[in-house]
Design an enzyme around this catalytic site. Structure first.
Site, PDB file in Angstrom:
ATOM      1  N   GLY A  80       0.826  -1.214   0.000  1.00  0.00           N
ATOM      2  CA  GLY A  80       0.000   0.000   0.000  1.00  0.00           C
ATOM      3  C   GLY A  80       0.855   1.257   0.000  1.00  0.00           C
ATOM      4  CG  LEU A 137       1.689   4.103   6.072  1.00  0.00           C
ATOM      5  CD1 LEU A 137       2.606   5.324   6.167  1.00  0.00           C
ATOM      6  CD2 LEU A 137       0.665   4.122   7.208  1.00  0.00           C
ATOM      7  CG  ASP A 195      -5.626 -12.572   3.284  1.00  0.00           C
ATOM      8  OD1 ASP A 195      -6.033 -11.822   4.194  1.00  0.00           O
ATOM      9  OD2 ASP A 195      -6.369 -13.023   2.388  1.00  0.00           O
ATOM     10  CB  ALA A 203      -6.522  -0.960   6.225  1.00  0.00           C
ATOM     11  CG  ASP A 205      -9.789  11.457   8.888  1.00  0.00           C
ATOM     12  OD1 ASP A 205      -9.555  10.327   8.413  1.00  0.00           O
ATOM     13  OD2 ASP A 205     -10.100  12.434   8.172  1.00  0.00           O
ATOM     14  CE1 TYR A 243     -10.910   2.650   5.955  1.00  0.00           C
ATOM     15  CE2 TYR A 243     -11.460   4.877   6.628  1.00  0.00           C
ATOM     16  CZ  TYR A 243     -10.522   3.918   6.343  1.00  0.00           C
ATOM     17  OH  TYR A 243      -9.178   4.212   6.456  1.00  0.00           O
TER      18      TYR A 243
HETATM   19  N1  LIG Z   1      -5.918   6.409   2.481  1.00  0.00           N
HETATM   20  C1  LIG Z   1      -6.384   7.283   3.365  1.00  0.00           C
HETATM   21  O1  LIG Z   1      -6.847   8.371   2.999  1.00  0.00           O
HETATM   22  C2  LIG Z   1      -6.352   6.964   4.838  1.00  0.00           C
HETATM   23  C3  LIG Z   1      -6.882   7.892   5.747  1.00  0.00           C
HETATM   24  C4  LIG Z   1      -6.827   7.601   7.104  1.00  0.00           C
HETATM   25  C5  LIG Z   1      -6.261   6.426   7.543  1.00  0.00           C
HETATM   26  N2  LIG Z   1      -5.780   5.539   6.640  1.00  0.00           N
HETATM   27  C6  LIG Z   1      -5.221   4.283   7.135  1.00  0.00           C
HETATM   28  O2  LIG Z   1      -3.835   4.268   6.825  1.00  0.00           O
HETATM   29  C7  LIG Z   1      -3.411   2.925   6.613  1.00  0.00           C
HETATM   30  C8  LIG Z   1      -2.661   2.827   5.294  1.00  0.00           C
HETATM   31  O3  LIG Z   1      -3.522   3.246   4.263  1.00  0.00           O
HETATM   32  P1  LIG Z   1      -3.027   3.433   2.762  1.00  0.00           P
HETATM   33  O4  LIG Z   1      -3.499   4.757   2.317  1.00  0.00           O
HETATM   34  O5  LIG Z   1      -1.593   3.065   2.630  1.00  0.00           O
HETATM   35  O6  LIG Z   1      -3.936   2.334   2.055  1.00  0.00           O
HETATM   36  P2  LIG Z   1      -3.665   1.398   0.809  1.00  0.00           P
HETATM   37  O7  LIG Z   1      -2.759   2.063  -0.171  1.00  0.00           O
HETATM   38  O8  LIG Z   1      -5.017   0.935   0.360  1.00  0.00           O
HETATM   39  O9  LIG Z   1      -2.881   0.181   1.448  1.00  0.00           O
HETATM   40  C9  LIG Z   1      -3.494  -0.816   2.204  1.00  0.00           C
HETATM   41  C10 LIG Z   1      -2.852  -2.120   1.827  1.00  0.00           C
HETATM   42  O10 LIG Z   1      -3.469  -3.168   2.580  1.00  0.00           O
HETATM   43  C11 LIG Z   1      -3.595  -4.278   1.726  1.00  0.00           C
HETATM   44  N3  LIG Z   1      -4.621  -5.228   2.164  1.00  0.00           N
HETATM   45  C12 LIG Z   1      -5.963  -5.205   1.946  1.00  0.00           C
HETATM   46  N4  LIG Z   1      -6.531  -6.312   2.452  1.00  0.00           N
HETATM   47  C13 LIG Z   1      -5.522  -7.040   3.010  1.00  0.00           C
HETATM   48  C14 LIG Z   1      -5.473  -8.279   3.666  1.00  0.00           C
HETATM   49  N5  LIG Z   1      -6.572  -9.019   3.856  1.00  0.00           N
HETATM   50  N6  LIG Z   1      -4.269  -8.734   4.114  1.00  0.00           N
HETATM   51  C15 LIG Z   1      -3.150  -8.006   3.904  1.00  0.00           C
HETATM   52  N7  LIG Z   1      -3.128  -6.830   3.272  1.00  0.00           N
HETATM   53  C16 LIG Z   1      -4.315  -6.345   2.830  1.00  0.00           C
HETATM   54  C17 LIG Z   1      -3.953  -3.684   0.379  1.00  0.00           C
HETATM   55  O11 LIG Z   1      -3.678  -4.614  -0.630  1.00  0.00           O
HETATM   56  P3  LIG Z   1      -4.567  -4.625  -1.978  1.00  0.00           P
HETATM   57  O12 LIG Z   1      -4.383  -3.273  -2.586  1.00  0.00           O
HETATM   58  O13 LIG Z   1      -3.963  -5.742  -2.743  1.00  0.00           O
HETATM   59  O14 LIG Z   1      -5.978  -4.869  -1.546  1.00  0.00           O
HETATM   60  C18 LIG Z   1      -3.043  -2.463   0.327  1.00  0.00           C
HETATM   61  O15 LIG Z   1      -1.789  -2.766  -0.249  1.00  0.00           O
HETATM   62  C19 LIG Z   1      -4.685   2.067   6.688  1.00  0.00           C
HETATM   63  O16 LIG Z   1      -4.810   1.540   7.987  1.00  0.00           O
HETATM   64  C20 LIG Z   1      -5.788   3.068   6.463  1.00  0.00           C
HETATM   65  O17 LIG Z   1      -7.019   2.650   7.028  1.00  0.00           O
HETATM   66  C21 LIG Z   1      -5.796   5.784   5.302  1.00  0.00           C
END
Ligand SMILES: NC(=O)c1ccc[n+]([C@@H]2O[C@H](COP(=O)([O-])OP(=O)(O)OC[C@H]3O[C@@H](n4cnc5c(N)ncnc54)[C@H](OP(=O)(O)O)[C@@H]3O)[C@@H](O)[C@H]2O)c1
Length: 304
Positions: free
Chosen positions: A13, A15, A58, A82, A124, A147
């Site tokens: 992902g 982050l 996973d 996530a 948030d 979510y």
């Molecule tokens: N993005 C935002 O705006 C935002 C805002 C607030 C908080 N956050 C939090 O910040 C953290 C990082 O977010 P991010 O923006 O980096 O999100 P991201 O780019 O969607 O990365 C999340 C990663 O988790 C992987 N994933 C999904 N299901 C999974 C599973 N069952 N087992 C293992 N890995 C799995 C996804 O893989 P696939 O792509 O292959 O599904 C993806 O690579 C998360 O906890 C998120 O909730 C994000």
């Protein structure tokens, strides 16, 4: 003492990617080298980082998670995996809770069983958005979406002693985010209509990763809001993206959430500005303003 081996879940992902780069002793794209506010990225020894993207681990598979942590014996697990598609979660609550709640339960069980410190990442969107001043870590949570509910479950499943990092509006060089969407739209002739009644704090993974590394090094427990400084509506943010890329911000049109056509399945908080109070009161360095981070990211994305 900094940990020697760190396991990063969700390493594919946006982050997760920048955490792996930062922990490996390099500066993620768009990051600030050797800046105390961003964890002295590129200015610290490389750690033994195990990057576990979804294809490798996973988190919904309990036995796999326990086996991985048992075999690797990391001192720290950073749980960045996530299901982050906010509308996708609304349409598929089972998947939201399987990944964000149960997955975290598995990672927390494994960390506890094999003595690793756990860092989880939350959102948030655990708040209802009715506040008129920035939320501190001790404010009442009340998610308005599946979510948000599933991310509150992430926090609750993390267990005693874990570090809980709440962040917002995440953007980085790797993965889908609003900066990339805005840049793509600005190069097309498509209309650019963005809501001006949802206010938050854009946060950039290259800076966020460094702050998470600081918290992980010290194994600080409890909830920490970690965002870049400043605030914006999505409309204001997209105008800033277009301006940073040398485009015409006049193309961006402000609309209200009620005017979105079609309406989005998930309700978003109207106001989700996070006050990084626990970091500030602990004397930890705060991240730079989001505009500073945005300019760095746009420069990186603009490179051939
Ligand atoms: N993005 C935002 O705006 C935002 C805002 C607030 C908080 N956050 C939090 O910040 C953290 C990082 O977010 P991010 O923006 O980096 O999100 P991201 O780019 O969607 O990365 C999340 C990663 O988790 C992987 N994933 C999904 N299901 C999974 C599973 N069952 N087992 C293992 N890995 C799995 C996804 O893989 P696939 O792509 O292959 O599904 C993806 O690579 C998360 O906890 C998120 O909730 C994000």
């Amino acid at each position: 003492m900094p940990p020697r081996r760190i396991l990063v879940t969700g390493a594919g992902g946006q982050l997760g990617h920048d955490l792996v780069v930062g922990l490996s002793g390099e500066v993620p794209e768009g990051g600030l080298k050797g800046d105390a506010r961003t964890g002295r990225l590129g200015d610290r020894p490389a750690l033994d980082v195990v990057a576990a993207p979804r294809g490798v681990l996973d988190v919904t598979m309990r036995a796999d998670v326990l086996a991985a942590v048992s075999a690797l014996r990391p001192q720290v697990v950073i749980h960045a995996a996530a299901f982050t598609n906010v509308d996708g979660c609304e349409l598929d609550p089972d998947r939201a809770f399987a990944v964000n709640a149960l997955g975290t339960r598995h990672v927390a069980e494994a960390a506890r069983r094999y003595g690793a410190h756990l860092v989880v990442v939350s959102s948030d969107y655990v708040f209802d958005g009715t506040a008129t001043k920035p939320y501190v870590e001790w404010d009442q949570t009340r998610p308005m979406s599946v979510y948000g509910l599933s991310k509150l479950a992430t926090e609750n499943e993390a267990g005693e002693g874990a570090t809980i990092v709440r962040t917002s509006w995440v953007c980085g060089a790797h993965g889908k985010n609003m900066v990339k969407t805005a840049l793509a739209l600005s190069e097309s002739h498509a209309p650019m209509r963005f809501v001006d009644d949802q206010r938050g704090r854009p946060t950039f993974t290259a800076d966020l990763a460094g702050a998470i590394m600081v918290l992980a090094d010290s194994r600080l427990s409890g909830v920490f809001h970690v965002t870049n400084e400043g605030e914006a509506t999505w409309y204001e943010f997209v105008r800033a993206v277009v301006t940073a890329a040398g485009g015409d911000p006049g193309r961006v049109e402000a609309i209200s959430t009620a005017e979105l056509d079609p309406p989005r399945p998930a309700t978003r908080p109207a106001y989700s500005v996070l006050d990084n109070a626990a970091m500030r009161l602990s004397g930890l360095p705060l991240l730079p303003h989001w505009q500073d981070a945005l300019e760095r990211l746009v420069r990186v994305l603009g490179q051939p």
